[in-house]
Each structure stands twice: as structure tokens, then as C-alpha cells.
Enzyme design. Sequence first.
Site, short mmCIF file in Angstrom:
data_model
loop_
_atom_site.label_atom_id
_atom_site.label_comp_id
_atom_site.label_asym_id
_atom_site.label_seq_id
_atom_site.Cartn_x
_atom_site.Cartn_y
_atom_site.Cartn_z
N ALA A 65 4.29 0.02 24.14
CA ALA A 65 4.29 1.45 23.85
C ALA A 65 4.58 1.59 22.37
CB ALA A 65 5.36 2.14 24.69
N GLY A 108 4.85 -2.19 27.17
CA GLY A 108 3.80 -1.37 27.78
C GLY A 108 2.46 -2.08 27.85
N GLU A 111 2.65 -4.07 30.89
CA GLU A 111 2.65 -3.11 32.01
C GLU A 111 1.26 -2.53 32.25
OE1 GLU A 111 6.03 -1.22 29.99
OE2 GLU A 111 7.07 -1.23 31.91
N GLU A 131 11.67 -4.96 25.95
CA GLU A 131 12.31 -3.66 25.69
C GLU A 131 13.82 -3.78 25.50
OE1 GLU A 131 10.09 -4.26 28.09
OE2 GLU A 131 8.64 -2.62 28.21
C1 HXC Z 1 4.38 0.53 17.17
C2 HXC Z 1 3.78 -1.58 16.51
C3 HXC Z 1 4.15 -2.11 17.77
C4 HXC Z 1 4.65 -1.20 18.75
C5 HXC Z 1 3.44 -3.74 16.55
N1 HXC Z 1 3.35 -2.62 15.79
N2 HXC Z 1 3.93 -3.44 17.75
N3 HXC Z 1 3.91 -0.29 16.22
N4 HXC Z 1 4.74 0.10 18.40
N5 HXC Z 1 4.98 -1.59 19.98
C6 HXC Z 1 2.89 -2.51 14.40
C7 HXC Z 1 3.89 -3.10 13.43
O1 HXC Z 1 4.90 -2.15 13.16
C8 HXC Z 1 3.02 -3.36 12.22
O2 HXC Z 1 2.76 -2.15 11.55
C9 HXC Z 1 1.70 -3.80 12.87
O3 HXC Z 1 1.72 -3.30 14.21
C10 HXC Z 1 1.54 -5.29 12.93
O4 HXC Z 1 2.68 -5.84 13.56
P1 HXC Z 1 3.58 -7.01 12.93
O5 HXC Z 1 4.91 -6.91 13.56
O6 HXC Z 1 3.49 -6.99 11.46
O7 HXC Z 1 2.80 -8.31 13.48
P2 HXC Z 1 3.42 -9.77 13.75
O8 HXC Z 1 4.41 -10.11 12.68
O9 HXC Z 1 2.25 -10.65 13.99
O10 HXC Z 1 4.24 -9.62 15.12
C11 HXC Z 1 3.60 -9.30 16.32
C12 HXC Z 1 4.64 -8.88 17.39
C13 HXC Z 1 5.52 -7.76 16.84
C14 HXC Z 1 5.50 -10.09 17.79
C15 HXC Z 1 3.84 -8.42 18.63
O11 HXC Z 1 4.67 -6.73 16.30
C16 HXC Z 1 6.40 -7.11 17.85
O12 HXC Z 1 7.43 -7.65 18.23
N6 HXC Z 1 6.06 -5.87 18.26
C17 HXC Z 1 6.85 -5.10 19.18
C18 HXC Z 1 6.77 -5.66 20.56
C19 HXC Z 1 7.61 -4.81 21.52
O13 HXC Z 1 8.83 -4.72 21.36
N7 HXC Z 1 6.98 -4.20 22.48
C20 HXC Z 1 7.64 -3.38 23.45
C21 HXC Z 1 7.59 -1.96 22.95
S1 HXC Z 1 8.49 -0.89 24.01
P3 HXC Z 1 2.99 -2.00 9.95
O14 HXC Z 1 2.72 -0.55 9.72
O15 HXC Z 1 4.39 -2.43 9.68
O16 HXC Z 1 1.98 -2.93 9.39
C22 HXC Z 1 7.51 -0.75 25.37
C23 HXC Z 1 8.12 -0.36 26.63
C24 HXC Z 1 7.99 0.97 27.04
O17 HXC Z 1 6.38 -1.04 25.38
C25 HXC Z 1 9.20 1.34 27.78
C26 HXC Z 1 10.21 2.06 27.03
C27 HXC Z 1 10.59 1.56 25.67
#
Ligand code: HXC
Length: 257
Positions: A65, A108, A111, A131
Site C-alpha cells: 500500500a 498490500g 495481499e 507492516e
Molecule cells: C510508497 C513506495 C513504497 C510504498 C516503495 N516506494 N515502496 N512508496 N509506498 N509501499 C517508493 C520509494 O519511496 C521510492 O520512491 C521508490 O518507490 C523506489 O523504492 P526504493 O525504496 O528506492 O527501492 P529499493 O531500494 O530497491 O527497495 C525496494 C523495497 C523498498 C525493499 C521494496 O522500497 C521497501 O521496503 N518498500 C516498502 C515495503 C513495505 O513496507 N511495504 C508494506 C507497505 S504497508 P522515491 O520517491 O524515494 O524514489 C502495506 C500494508 C497495508 O502494504 C496495511 C496497512 C499498513
Amino acid sequence: ATYETLLVEQRDAVTLITLNRPQALNALNNQVLGELVAAMTAYDADDSQHCAVLTGSEKAFAAGADIKEMAGQSFAEMFSGNYFAGWERFTATRKPIIAAVAGFALGGGCELAMMCDFILAADTAKFGQPEIKLGVGPGMGGSQRLTRAIGKAKAMEMCLTGRMMGAEEAERAGLVSRVIPAAELLDEALKTAATIAGMAPLAALANKEMVNAAFETGLAQGIQFERRLFHALFGTADQKEGMAAFVEKRPGNWTGK
Ligand code: HXC
């Protein structure tokens, strides 16, 4: 229809939907949700389409998400807006949907893949529910669908540690139906979708409903539901055609009636 965050194309009877927000690794914001629901509604309503493939990029199916969209929300905003409830309209899709997952399927993204009917994984796929690292937990069904898919021990470990699971482990655990070399993932997914699209359409709807019923009912009730649907299919022209085709040693010629 044209979308800003999706690419949608029809290949014969197969609808291919590609998440296309590369700058955010396909993070799922409200726009993506709205467009995916619209694309699925159109797919369900289109009599020429019989299977869908949902995929992302080589690097990410979806990295979750959209954290930036959620970050500042209050409880009152989340609760009154019923944040994430819109995903129930995605899972209301009656026709089959295959998730073709390469790269990250996190939060997400994992999911969403699990909301599809089954997952074909590239050998590069990485699944996780990270998360907890953000101070929250899954919010789009992960605690429930992951637990049903892989059992409590692994689901609990994944949710509590936020660690990622590779494709091989995901296949062993029963999260994905098959692992495919990344370069062949899309072709294989489209081929599998074409196989499904070549079946009697009402039977495909019925098979999806039957298997999904296994997650909602007790065994006796689920078997009763299956048997009633099985009986009902004898009211279709395609049952007569399918069984006649078998006896006559020829392929079925379906009408969807
Ligand atoms: C918004 C996101 C994002 C996310 C990545 N990006 N994931 N933006 N929401 N979930 C954006 C980054 O901010 C970045 O933008 C660009 O995408 C590229 O990501 P990087 O982090 O630079 O890439 P990398 O270093 O290769 O790392 C990849 C990654 C990492 C390991 C997947 O991006 C990551 O950990 N993302 C979050 C994963 C996560 O926590 N997902 C769960 C979300 S919560 P910029 O602008 O900086 O270039 C969820 C659950 C819902 O889904 C339920 C309630 C919370």
C-alpha cells in the site's frame, strides 16, 4: 477505457492488466485501487473475456500500500473512510484472475496477489508482510489469507518479523502454484490463462465459487454447496456439449449458455 496507473490489453479471450506506477514500485494508492476495480468490473462484464492476468514489473509486482498516502491519516479518517474496504470490490470479481508475480510482493502487494485466484511466481519473486516494521500490521487481508495459505507457523513468523520469503519457499509452503524462470513468467501466465479461457465459461465461474467456498464453510456445508452447483451445471448447454464432445472424441465448442 484508459488508465493512468494500469496498462490493460486484451489478447483474444485473456485480459492482461499490468500495474504501471514504476516510480513507486507499483505502490497501491487510491487511484490504483479505483482503476483496478474499474478494470475488473469491465473484464467481468465483457462477454468476450474469460481469464485475466494481473502482473507488475520485473522489479516489483507491488511494494505495498502507498505508505506516503497513508502516513498522515488519523484513526478517525481511516475508520470513517473505511480505508482499504474498496478491495472487497476487487475480490467480488467472478471470473478467474491469475497473479503473475516477479520481484517484490510486499504488504498490500502480497495481499493483492493473494486476492487473485492463484499465484504464478517468477524465481525472482519475494513475498512479505513487513507492516510491523512500520508500526502497523496487514490491512488488506494478509493476516487471514496468508495464514489460510501457508498455516499459522509461517504466517505468524512472516508477520512478526517482516521477513521476505523467496519463490522456492513460497512454493513449498503452498503460497504459489508454480515457480517459473523470470524471463518466461508472462508467457507462461498468458498460456495458463488461455487454457482457462478455453474452458466452458459457466463452469469456470462455478469452479472458482466452489474452491472459494472451502474458505467460508465447514466441510459438510462446502460439499453440499459444491454438489448443488454441480447439479446446476446440468442445466447448461455447455454440459451437454462437453460430455457429447468427450464421447465423440472432439474438443468442446462452448456457447457460455
Ligand atoms: C510508497 C513506495 C513504497 C510504498 C516503495 N516506494 N515502496 N512508496 N509506498 N509501499 C517508493 C520509494 O519511496 C521510492 O520512491 C521508490 O518507490 C523506489 O523504492 P526504493 O525504496 O528506492 O527501492 P529499493 O531500494 O530497491 O527497495 C525496494 C523495497 C523498498 C525493499 C521494496 O522500497 C521497501 O521496503 N518498500 C516498502 C515495503 C513495505 O513496507 N511495504 C508494506 C507497505 S504497508 P522515491 O520517491 O524515494 O524514489 C502495506 C500494508 C497495508 O502494504 C496495511 C496497512 C499498513
